[in-house]
Design an enzyme around this catalytic site. Structure first.
Site, mmCIF file in Angstrom:
data_model
loop_
_atom_site.group_PDB
_atom_site.id
_atom_site.type_symbol
_atom_site.label_atom_id
_atom_site.label_comp_id
_atom_site.label_asym_id
_atom_site.label_seq_id
_atom_site.Cartn_x
_atom_site.Cartn_y
_atom_site.Cartn_z
ATOM 1 N N LYS A 168 32.710 60.837 48.649
ATOM 2 C CA LYS A 168 31.734 59.764 48.441
ATOM 3 C C LYS A 168 32.346 58.421 48.812
ATOM 4 C CE LYS A 168 30.576 57.207 44.948
ATOM 5 N NZ LYS A 168 30.308 55.969 45.723
ATOM 6 N N GLY A 203 40.249 53.158 43.436
ATOM 7 C CA GLY A 203 39.307 52.125 43.000
ATOM 8 C C GLY A 203 39.857 51.388 41.800
ATOM 9 N N SER A 204 38.959 50.956 40.931
ATOM 10 C CA SER A 204 39.385 50.108 39.818
ATOM 11 C C SER A 204 40.066 50.914 38.715
ATOM 12 C CB SER A 204 38.185 49.358 39.241
ATOM 13 O OG SER A 204 37.246 50.289 38.740
ATOM 14 N N THR A 205 40.934 50.253 37.974
ATOM 15 C CA THR A 205 41.628 50.892 36.859
ATOM 16 C C THR A 205 40.621 51.344 35.800
ATOM 17 O OG1 THR A 205 43.648 49.667 37.299
ATOM 18 C CG2 THR A 205 43.388 50.516 35.076
ATOM 19 N N GLY A 262 39.148 54.568 36.931
ATOM 20 C CA GLY A 262 40.220 55.563 36.883
ATOM 21 C C GLY A 262 40.430 56.097 35.474
ATOM 22 N N GLU A 271 44.521 56.259 42.473
ATOM 23 C CA GLU A 271 45.190 55.108 43.072
ATOM 24 C C GLU A 271 44.393 53.892 42.643
ATOM 25 O OE1 GLU A 271 46.136 52.261 44.772
ATOM 26 O OE2 GLU A 271 45.461 53.023 46.707
ATOM 27 N N CYS A 328 44.763 46.651 47.195
ATOM 28 C CA CYS A 328 45.340 46.989 45.897
ATOM 29 C C CYS A 328 46.822 46.648 45.834
ATOM 30 C CB CYS A 328 45.108 48.457 45.584
ATOM 31 S SG CYS A 328 45.529 49.522 46.960
ATOM 32 N N GLU A 364 43.986 41.612 38.201
ATOM 33 C CA GLU A 364 43.749 41.776 39.634
ATOM 34 C C GLU A 364 42.481 41.015 40.026
ATOM 35 O OE1 GLU A 364 42.454 45.710 41.169
ATOM 36 O OE2 GLU A 364 44.018 45.449 42.656
HETATM 37 P P1 NAD Z 1 34.932 50.737 41.447
HETATM 38 O O1 NAD Z 1 36.149 51.357 40.894
HETATM 39 O O2 NAD Z 1 33.731 50.605 40.560
HETATM 40 O O3 NAD Z 1 34.432 51.550 42.750
HETATM 41 C C1 NAD Z 1 35.261 52.394 43.532
HETATM 42 C C2 NAD Z 1 34.499 53.673 43.866
HETATM 43 O O4 NAD Z 1 34.209 54.399 42.681
HETATM 44 C C3 NAD Z 1 33.146 53.465 44.544
HETATM 45 O O5 NAD Z 1 32.939 54.516 45.471
HETATM 46 C C4 NAD Z 1 32.171 53.591 43.387
HETATM 47 O O6 NAD Z 1 30.876 53.994 43.782
HETATM 48 C C5 NAD Z 1 32.817 54.672 42.567
HETATM 49 N N1 NAD Z 1 32.496 54.672 41.136
HETATM 50 C C6 NAD Z 1 32.151 53.617 40.351
HETATM 51 N N2 NAD Z 1 32.015 54.020 39.066
HETATM 52 C C7 NAD Z 1 32.268 55.349 39.050
HETATM 53 C C8 NAD Z 1 32.300 56.335 38.003
HETATM 54 N N3 NAD Z 1 32.063 56.028 36.741
HETATM 55 N N4 NAD Z 1 32.600 57.603 38.334
HETATM 56 C C9 NAD Z 1 32.886 57.932 39.599
HETATM 57 N N5 NAD Z 1 32.865 57.058 40.622
HETATM 58 C C10 NAD Z 1 32.571 55.772 40.348
HETATM 59 O O7 NAD Z 1 35.329 49.326 42.021
HETATM 60 P P2 NAD Z 1 34.373 48.030 42.236
HETATM 61 O O8 NAD Z 1 33.479 47.797 41.063
HETATM 62 O O9 NAD Z 1 33.734 48.167 43.550
HETATM 63 O O10 NAD Z 1 35.459 46.876 42.261
HETATM 64 C C11 NAD Z 1 35.863 46.287 41.046
HETATM 65 C C12 NAD Z 1 37.334 45.956 41.055
HETATM 66 O O11 NAD Z 1 38.091 47.134 41.216
HETATM 67 C C13 NAD Z 1 37.801 45.054 42.182
HETATM 68 O O12 NAD Z 1 37.595 43.718 41.907
HETATM 69 C C14 NAD Z 1 39.249 45.423 42.264
HETATM 70 O O13 NAD Z 1 39.976 44.696 41.305
HETATM 71 C C15 NAD Z 1 39.278 46.888 41.918
HETATM 72 N N6 NAD Z 1 39.323 47.756 43.126
HETATM 73 C C16 NAD Z 1 40.499 48.324 43.471
HETATM 74 C C17 NAD Z 1 40.582 49.095 44.610
HETATM 75 C C18 NAD Z 1 41.860 49.719 45.047
HETATM 76 O O14 NAD Z 1 42.055 49.924 46.239
HETATM 77 N N7 NAD Z 1 42.740 50.086 44.144
HETATM 78 C C19 NAD Z 1 39.455 49.304 45.395
HETATM 79 C C20 NAD Z 1 38.239 48.748 44.991
HETATM 80 C C21 NAD Z 1 38.205 47.969 43.867
#
Ligand code: NAD
Ligand code: MN
Length: 492
Positions: A197, A249-251, A254, A271, A305, A402
């Site tokens: 996804k 994605g976000s902590t 995660g 990650e 990140c 972050e």
């Molecule tokens: P996010 O973690 O919400 O999104 C990342 C991915 O996870 C997207 O594909 C999203 O659709 C999916 N997702 C969201 N909630 C989910 C859930 N409960 N279960 C499964 N999948 C889910 O990130 P965001 O809201 O787009 O960004 C917010 C903050 O996160 C940013 O400001 C940044 O600090 C951090 N971030 C970090 C990275 C990284 O590379 N480590 C990448 C994106 C964002």
């Protein structure tokens, strides 16, 4: 982009090669469809949910295409297709699996111009970066893991390796196609199949990649691309037939995933975020270090990140270093991602821009001194001036959290120990940088810094042979290199 004469194309690829070689450069327009369905079992399907979402160009807020929103039922179909395909894929001779990955790598190279342009249009990053960094690395990742496919017995001598099964992979919007490659290439090399996804604001290159999968004769069901937002991701995480979750994605998300799969036996690699320190010692080549600091924080608008988001500069050189840094910042061009001269493109989404602005306001409220370059930023689209905060303390929010935007905090230090103590004093542990003429300082940083990745006299360099990942709240598991295969195999 003619096929290289040294490469004899597979018969299955001949048509694709011809199609691209025949078109004159000027007519090779970027063709996007009006809408993209879900890529399940080798074909595009309308979502059973009946729902669609918009993918915008963040540089001008125009609609690029409609993208399907996968429901729980759609996710289920994709997982079933991947499950059926996995049995055949696992039995296929490893050499043949490798060939599929090589074909993907070559077709990505063939279509690199188109992929770079779409990546920049959909996500906002400067074309110079998608063209010179992202897309070449995507191809490199597929080439690298293609090589491992039939050599797993050498990677793990004396052990029998079996694939994990169907992998659910969820990726972010900062490096859309590169994160796809980091996830899909090792999974397939090890004999797994995937349901991936992309992030909701940047699905388009993954969907063009789905087209490439068909041209590369990836067996149907081996790679499934489902689009949607958080609810789609949650359905994937919860699906009982998913054996492994790979997430970037976000902590916060995660941590949610770790809780959601606790006790299920699913494997996972996460990650997550970071707040990397970039340490400049007084003996560093300062002009080179200024360029390094610029690249560390302003590369990809700071949506990185492992960005060097905290500058730690030795007190004895801090004044002159800051003067050089501000001067360099004032020459950065913020604007159209498709312009080859652009240094800083568009912020990925309205909500991310909002989040960055909130952090800038928090920094000001905490009493930090702000410096922004005087270059104007476009009024339409989502843009943010490169920003510097001085007079910050370790406990300030802008130092601890972050921001994921073009915002750098600056602190000074007197001794190497003080620098490393400050570098380690956040909840994160993904990356770090050290600039010095002295090998001893590099070694000290290497042994004392709490981070998965440390660069010396450079920053933000990536290579498929090199493992990448974090400690502390930056995540678990490694991607890249031999280590990147571990999450995708069971060892006996
Ligand atoms: P996010 O973690 O919400 O999104 C990342 C991915 O996870 C997207 O594909 C999203 O659709 C999916 N997702 C969201 N909630 C989910 C859930 N409960 N279960 C499964 N999948 C889910 O990130 P965001 O809201 O787009 O960004 C917010 C903050 O996160 C940013 O400001 C940044 O600090 C951090 N971030 C970090 C990275 C990284 O590379 N480590 C990448 C994106 C964002
Ligand atoms: Mn978009």
């Amino acid at each position: 982009m003619k096929p290289k004469s040294s490469q004899t194309p597979d018969p299955s690829m001949a048509e694709t090669f011809l199609k691209y070689a025949a078109a004159p450069e000027s007519t090779r327009q970027i063709r996007l469809r009006d809408q993209y369905g879900l890529f399940i079992d080798g074909t595009f399907r309308k979502p059973e949910s009946g729902q669609w979402m918009d993918s915008l160009n963040p540089a001008n807020e125009s609609l690029l295409a409609k993208v399907a929103v996968a429901s729980e039922q759609d996710v289920h179909r994709a997982v079933q297709a991947a499950g059926k395909a996995q049995k055949k894929w696992q039995k296929m001779p490893a050499r043949e699996r490798g060939k599929v990955l090589y074909r993907l790598a070559r077709l990505i190279q063939e279509r690199s111009r188109e992929l770079s342009v779409i990546e920049s249009m959909d996500g906002g990053k400067p074309i110079r970066e998608s063209r010179d960094v992202d897309i070449p690395l995507v191809a490199a990742w597929f080439f690298y893991y293609a090589g491992w496919a039939d050599k797993l017995q050498y990677a793990f001598p004396g052990r029998e390796t079996t694939p994990v099964g169907v992998c659910g992979q969820i990726i972010p919007w900062n490096f859309p196609l590169l994160m796809l490659a980091w996830k899909i290439a090792p999974a397939l090399a090890a004999g797994n199949t995937v349901v991936l996804k992309p992030a909701e604001t940047t699905s388009l290159t993954a969907l063009v990649f789905a087209d490439i999968c068909r041209d590369a004769d990836v067996p149907p069901g081996v790679i499934n691309i489902i689009t949607g937002a958080a609810a789609t991701g949650q359905a994937l995480v919860h699906h009982p037939e998913i054996k492994k979750i790979a997430f970037t994605g976000s902590t916060a998300v995660g941590k949610w995933i770790q809780k959601a799969i606790a006790g299920t036996g699913k494997k996972y690699s996460l990650e997550l975020g970071g707040k990397g320190a970039n340490i400049i010692f007084e003996d560093a080549p300062l002009d080179q270090a200024v360029e390094g600091v610029i690249n560390a924080i302003f590369f990809n608008q700071g949506h990185v990140c492992c960005a060097g988001a905290r500058l730690l500069v030795q007190e004895s050189v801090s004044e002159s270093f800051l003067r050089k840094l501000k001067h360099r910042m004032s020459h950065l061009i913020v604007g159209d991602p498709l312009d080859k001269n652009t240094d800083i493109g568009a912020i990925n989404s309205a909500s991310q821009l909002q989040r960055i602005k909130e952090y800038i306001n928090i920094g000001l409220a905490e009493g930090a001194q702000m410096y922004q370059s005087h270059e104007t930023v476009p009024s339409k689209g989502y843009f943010c001036s490169p920003t510097l905060f001085t007079d910050v303390s370790q406990s300030n929010t802008v130092v601890q959290e972050e921001i994921f935007g073009p915002v750098l905090t600056v602190q000074t230090f007197r001794t190497p120990s003080e620098a490393l103590e400050k570098a380690n004093n956040t909840p994160y542990g993904l990356s770090g940088g050290v600039w010095t003429d002295k090998g001893s300082k590099i070694f000290q940083a290497g042994s004392e810094i709490q981070a998965g990745v440390l660069w010396s006299n450079t920053f933000n360099k990536f290579d498929p042979t090199s493992p990448f990942g974090g400690v502390k709240e930056s995540g678990v598991g490694r991607e890249g290199g031999l280590h990147g295969l571990y999450p995708y195999i069971n060892l006996r």
